[in-house]
Design a protein around this motif. Structure first.
Motif, PDB file in Angstrom:
ATOM      1  N   GLY A  13      -4.984  14.768  -1.579  1.00 61.77           N
ATOM      2  CA  GLY A  13      -5.503  13.819  -0.601  1.00 61.77           C
ATOM      3  C   GLY A  13      -5.514  14.386   0.804  1.00 61.77           C
ATOM      4  O   GLY A  13      -5.125  13.725   1.766  1.00 61.77           O
ATOM      5  N   SER A  16      -8.407  13.890   4.501  1.00 67.14           N
ATOM      6  CA  SER A  16      -8.370  12.810   5.486  1.00 67.14           C
ATOM      7  C   SER A  16      -6.927  12.535   5.903  1.00 67.14           C
ATOM      8  O   SER A  16      -5.978  12.917   5.209  1.00 67.14           O
ATOM      9  CB  SER A  16      -8.978  11.562   4.819  1.00 67.14           C
ATOM     10  N   ILE A  18      -3.221  11.645   6.746  1.00 66.86           N
ATOM     11  CA  ILE A  18      -1.914  12.306   6.727  1.00 66.86           C
ATOM     12  C   ILE A  18      -1.986  13.630   5.961  1.00 66.86           C
ATOM     13  O   ILE A  18      -1.429  14.646   6.382  1.00 66.86           O
ATOM     14  CB  ILE A  18      -0.856  11.359   6.090  1.00 66.86           C
ATOM     15  N   GLY A  37      -9.189  16.163  -2.406  1.00 72.10           N
ATOM     16  CA  GLY A  37      -9.530  14.801  -1.979  1.00 72.10           C
ATOM     17  C   GLY A  37     -11.015  14.585  -2.074  1.00 72.10           C
ATOM     18  O   GLY A  37     -11.774  15.511  -2.386  1.00 72.10           O
ATOM     19  N   MET A  66      -7.329  12.366  -8.798  1.00 65.62           N
ATOM     20  CA  MET A  66      -5.906  12.074  -9.051  1.00 65.62           C
ATOM     21  C   MET A  66      -5.689  10.999 -10.115  1.00 65.62           C
ATOM     22  O   MET A  66      -4.560  10.676 -10.440  1.00 65.62           O
ATOM     23  CB  MET A  66      -5.197  11.678  -7.745  1.00 65.62           C
ATOM     24  N   ASN A  92       0.332  13.450  -1.942  1.00 64.42           N
ATOM     25  CA  ASN A  92       0.031  12.586  -0.806  1.00 64.42           C
ATOM     26  C   ASN A  92      -1.118  11.609  -1.053  1.00 64.42           C
ATOM     27  O   ASN A  92      -1.196  10.578  -0.394  1.00 64.42           O
ATOM     28  CB  ASN A  92      -0.283  13.483   0.398  1.00 64.42           C
ATOM     29  N   ILE A 115      -3.137   6.747  -8.952  1.00 67.51           N
ATOM     30  CA  ILE A 115      -3.305   7.658  -7.806  1.00 67.51           C
ATOM     31  C   ILE A 115      -2.011   7.761  -6.985  1.00 67.51           C
ATOM     32  O   ILE A 115      -1.609   8.849  -6.587  1.00 67.51           O
ATOM     33  CB  ILE A 115      -4.486   7.190  -6.913  1.00 67.51           C
ATOM     34  N   THR A 142       4.520  11.753  -0.320  1.00 66.42           N
ATOM     35  CA  THR A 142       4.297  10.781   0.745  1.00 66.42           C
ATOM     36  C   THR A 142       4.522   9.397   0.146  1.00 66.42           C
ATOM     37  O   THR A 142       3.709   8.910  -0.636  1.00 66.42           O
ATOM     38  CB  THR A 142       2.861  10.869   1.308  1.00 66.42           C
ATOM     39  N   TYR A 157       0.658  -1.477  -4.648  1.00 62.05           N
ATOM     40  CA  TYR A 157       1.081  -0.431  -3.696  1.00 62.05           C
ATOM     41  C   TYR A 157       2.602  -0.391  -3.580  1.00 62.05           C
ATOM     42  O   TYR A 157       3.223   0.680  -3.649  1.00 62.05           O
ATOM     43  CB  TYR A 157       0.435  -0.716  -2.333  1.00 62.05           C
ATOM     44  N   PRO A 187       6.570   6.828   5.818  1.00 62.72           N
ATOM     45  CA  PRO A 187       6.067   6.401   7.115  1.00 62.72           C
ATOM     46  C   PRO A 187       5.872   4.879   7.178  1.00 62.72           C
ATOM     47  O   PRO A 187       5.635   4.240   6.157  1.00 62.72           O
ATOM     48  CB  PRO A 187       4.689   7.090   7.218  1.00 62.72           C
ATOM     49  N   TYR A 189       3.399   2.306   9.666  1.00 63.94           N
ATOM     50  CA  TYR A 189       1.939   2.347   9.802  1.00 63.94           C
ATOM     51  C   TYR A 189       1.475   3.551  10.616  1.00 63.94           C
ATOM     52  O   TYR A 189       1.935   3.775  11.733  1.00 63.94           O
ATOM     53  CB  TYR A 189       1.430   1.051  10.422  1.00 63.94           C
ATOM     54  N   VAL A 190       0.600   4.322   9.993  1.00 64.90           N
ATOM     55  CA  VAL A 190      -0.003   5.486  10.635  1.00 64.90           C
ATOM     56  C   VAL A 190      -1.486   5.150  10.775  1.00 64.90           C
ATOM     57  O   VAL A 190      -2.093   4.659   9.815  1.00 64.90           O
ATOM     58  CB  VAL A 190       0.147   6.743   9.737  1.00 64.90           C
ATOM     59  N   THR A 192      -4.795   5.680  10.206  1.00 67.18           N
ATOM     60  CA  THR A 192      -5.676   6.541   9.409  1.00 67.18           C
ATOM     61  C   THR A 192      -6.733   5.641   8.781  1.00 67.18           C
ATOM     62  O   THR A 192      -6.610   4.408   8.826  1.00 67.18           O
ATOM     63  CB  THR A 192      -4.904   7.239   8.263  1.00 67.18           C
ATOM     64  N   PRO A 193      -7.753   6.249   8.121  1.00 63.85           N
ATOM     65  CA  PRO A 193      -8.766   5.419   7.463  1.00 63.85           C
ATOM     66  C   PRO A 193      -8.164   4.429   6.457  1.00 63.85           C
ATOM     67  O   PRO A 193      -8.677   3.329   6.275  1.00 63.85           O
ATOM     68  CB  PRO A 193      -9.650   6.452   6.753  1.00 63.85           C
ATOM     69  N   LEU A 194      -7.035   4.807   5.804  1.00 66.22           N
ATOM     70  CA  LEU A 194      -6.419   3.902   4.817  1.00 66.22           C
ATOM     71  C   LEU A 194      -5.979   2.592   5.472  1.00 66.22           C
ATOM     72  O   LEU A 194      -6.152   1.510   4.908  1.00 66.22           O
ATOM     73  CB  LEU A 194      -5.216   4.594   4.159  1.00 66.22           C
TER      74      LEU A 194
HETATM   75  P1  NAD Z   1      -6.526   8.277   3.880  1.00 65.90           P
HETATM   76  O1  NAD Z   1      -7.374   7.213   3.257  1.00 65.90           O
HETATM   77  O2  NAD Z   1      -6.835   8.754   5.248  1.00 65.90           O
HETATM   78  O3  NAD Z   1      -6.444   9.530   2.918  1.00 65.90           O
HETATM   79  C1  NAD Z   1      -6.274   9.391   1.526  1.00 65.90           C
HETATM   80  C2  NAD Z   1      -6.633  10.694   0.855  1.00 65.90           C
HETATM   81  O4  NAD Z   1      -6.493  10.528  -0.573  1.00 65.90           O
HETATM   82  C3  NAD Z   1      -8.098  11.114   1.085  1.00 65.90           C
HETATM   83  O5  NAD Z   1      -8.157  12.508   1.213  1.00 65.90           O
HETATM   84  C4  NAD Z   1      -8.788  10.665  -0.197  1.00 65.90           C
HETATM   85  O6  NAD Z   1      -9.975  11.377  -0.502  1.00 65.90           O
HETATM   86  C5  NAD Z   1      -7.691  10.974  -1.197  1.00 65.90           C
HETATM   87  N1  NAD Z   1      -7.888  10.284  -2.474  1.00 65.90           N
HETATM   88  C6  NAD Z   1      -8.039   8.969  -2.711  1.00 65.90           C
HETATM   89  N2  NAD Z   1      -8.254   8.754  -4.026  1.00 65.90           N
HETATM   90  C7  NAD Z   1      -8.214   9.973  -4.623  1.00 65.90           C
HETATM   91  C8  NAD Z   1      -8.359  10.426  -5.961  1.00 65.90           C
HETATM   92  N3  NAD Z   1      -8.584   9.576  -6.985  1.00 65.90           N
HETATM   93  N4  NAD Z   1      -8.280  11.747  -6.210  1.00 65.90           N
HETATM   94  C9  NAD Z   1      -8.072  12.633  -5.192  1.00 65.90           C
HETATM   95  N5  NAD Z   1      -7.921  12.262  -3.910  1.00 65.90           N
HETATM   96  C10 NAD Z   1      -7.992  10.944  -3.634  1.00 65.90           C
HETATM   97  O7  NAD Z   1      -5.037   7.690   3.813  1.00 65.90           O
HETATM   98  P2  NAD Z   1      -3.670   8.096   4.553  1.00 65.90           P
HETATM   99  O8  NAD Z   1      -3.279   6.945   5.391  1.00 65.90           O
HETATM  100  O9  NAD Z   1      -3.740   9.445   5.128  1.00 65.90           O
HETATM  101  O10 NAD Z   1      -2.694   8.068   3.298  1.00 65.90           O
HETATM  102  C11 NAD Z   1      -2.111   9.209   2.730  1.00 65.90           C
HETATM  103  C12 NAD Z   1      -0.828   8.817   2.039  1.00 65.90           C
HETATM  104  O11 NAD Z   1       0.065   8.256   2.992  1.00 65.90           O
HETATM  105  C13 NAD Z   1      -0.988   7.739   0.951  1.00 65.90           C
HETATM  106  O12 NAD Z   1      -0.166   8.044  -0.153  1.00 65.90           O
HETATM  107  C14 NAD Z   1      -0.528   6.491   1.641  1.00 65.90           C
HETATM  108  O13 NAD Z   1      -0.066   5.533   0.735  1.00 65.90           O
HETATM  109  C15 NAD Z   1       0.565   7.042   2.518  1.00 65.90           C
HETATM  110  N6  NAD Z   1       0.941   6.195   3.642  1.00 65.90           N
HETATM  111  C16 NAD Z   1       0.036   5.871   4.599  1.00 65.90           C
HETATM  112  C17 NAD Z   1       0.443   5.063   5.637  1.00 65.90           C
HETATM  113  C18 NAD Z   1      -0.498   4.661   6.727  1.00 65.90           C
HETATM  114  O14 NAD Z   1      -0.123   3.775   7.503  1.00 65.90           O
HETATM  115  N7  NAD Z   1      -1.657   5.252   6.853  1.00 65.90           N
HETATM  116  C19 NAD Z   1       1.757   4.605   5.713  1.00 65.90           C
HETATM  117  C20 NAD Z   1       2.645   4.961   4.725  1.00 65.90           C
HETATM  118  C21 NAD Z   1       2.231   5.770   3.692  1.00 65.90           C
END
Ligand code: NAD
Length: 262
Positions: A13, A16, A18, A37, A66, A92, A115, A142, A157, A187, A189-190, A192-194
């Motif tokens: 992942g 994008s 993290i 990703g 994934m 991640n 995933i 992550t 989740y 983490p 809240y970060v 990001t697009p998620l």
């Molecule tokens: P994001 O949406 O920016 O990135 C997610 C990445 O996962 C992307 O590269 C996407 O293409 C990839 N992905 C999704 N489905 C996939 C699949 N089936 N196969 C391969 N790749 C796949 O999200 P993010 O916020 O950077 O999240 C990354 C990690 O951090 C996640 O595990 C998320 O749960 C965790 N997280 C995020 C936050 C937050 O606030 N953003 C907080 C805590 C934990």
């Protein structure tokens, strides 16, 4: 700072958010990287080539999905075949879906468990034999503040993230004498697009405006009232790769502005 010259990091992942920040941080420390990703092919190629030219390392892209165990094993094999080893594995990739539990779509539950949780198992299963053989490795998952506490409307989740915290501890114990550590970073809240993408559904589920979701739901939980940055998470991941972190294993490291202290 960890020196990863001659080592290889696989970051799932990492097109994008993290994951991208972590892949760039590992490359900045000298590691060759396998990025992974979804996304637009030209954007991914630009990222891959950018990592190579900016950090003077090699980067390859694995399109592994994934949700598919064989593709995950193939991603690890690609790293081993291209660079000779996989020394750092960062699980991640993750998605989110927000809904009351009774309406939670079954296919969304299955996708999030696959995933956000099972993919880490499959990656670890594939990477561990090489790490054990070489007697060195770093596995970083992550997780999330949601590995420690729950929020309503995030059944899948929260379940997946609690699961990854348990997987982390189990793997750490199994590998403790092999100089292979396994930790998770949790983490808050970060930005990001998620996070951005879940705002419309949360607005619907809670009948709120965008500003209310940001201030009263997201940052409400975070005492510092600030988002964590992806770069801060990446810096902790890199720290875990260094010699100073050799005795940190099985840990769930919070980076959540105080969220889970409450
Ligand atoms: P994001 O949406 O920016 O990135 C997610 C990445 O996962 C992307 O590269 C996407 O293409 C990839 N992905 C999704 N489905 C996939 C699949 N089936 N196969 C391969 N790749 C796949 O999200 P993010 O916020 O950077 O999240 C990354 C990690 O951090 C996640 O595990 C998320 O749960 C965790 N997280 C995020 C936050 C937050 O606030 N953003 C907080 C805590 C934990």
């Amino acid at each position: 700072m960890a020196d990863l010259k001659g080592k290889t990091a696989v970051v799932t992942g990492s097109t994008s958010g993290i994951g991208l920040a972590i892949a760039r941080k590992m490359a900045g420390a000298g590691a060759n990287v396998v990025i992974n990703g979804f996304g637009e092919a030209t954007a991914i190629e630009k990222e891959r080539a950018g990592i190579e030219s900016e950090f003077k390392v090699k980067a390859v892209y694995s399109p592994a999905d994934m949700t598919k165990p064989a593709e995950i094993a193939g991603m690890v094999a690609l790293g081993e075949k291209t660079f000779g080893s996989v020394d750092v594995l960062v699980n991640n990739a993750g998605i989110q879906f927000v809904s009351p539990v009774e309406d939670f779509p079954i296919e969304k539950w299955d996708a999030i468990i696959a995933i956000n949780l099972s993919s880490a198992f499959h990656g670890i299963r594939a990477a561990v034999p090489g790490m054990k053989k070489r007697k060195w490795g770093r596995i970083i998952n992550t997780a999330s503040a949601h590995s420690l506490v729950a929020s309503p409307f995030k059944a899948a989740y929260v379940s997946a993230k609690h699961g990854i915290a348990g997987l982390t501890k189990t793997v750490a114990l199994e590998l403790a004498t092999y100089k292979v550590t396994c930790n998770c970073i949790s983490p808050g809240y970060v930005w990001t697009p998620l996070v951005e993408k879940q705002i419309p559904d949360t607005m619907k589920a809670r009948n709120m405006t965008k500003e209310q979701v940001i201030n009263d739901v997201l940052l409400e939980a975070q005492p510092t009232k600030e988002f964590v940055t992806a770069d801060q998470v990446a810096a902790l991941a890199l720290y875990l790769c260094g010699d100073d972190a050799s005795q940190i294993t099985g840990a769930n490291l919070s980076m959540d502005g105080g969220w889970t202290a409450a």
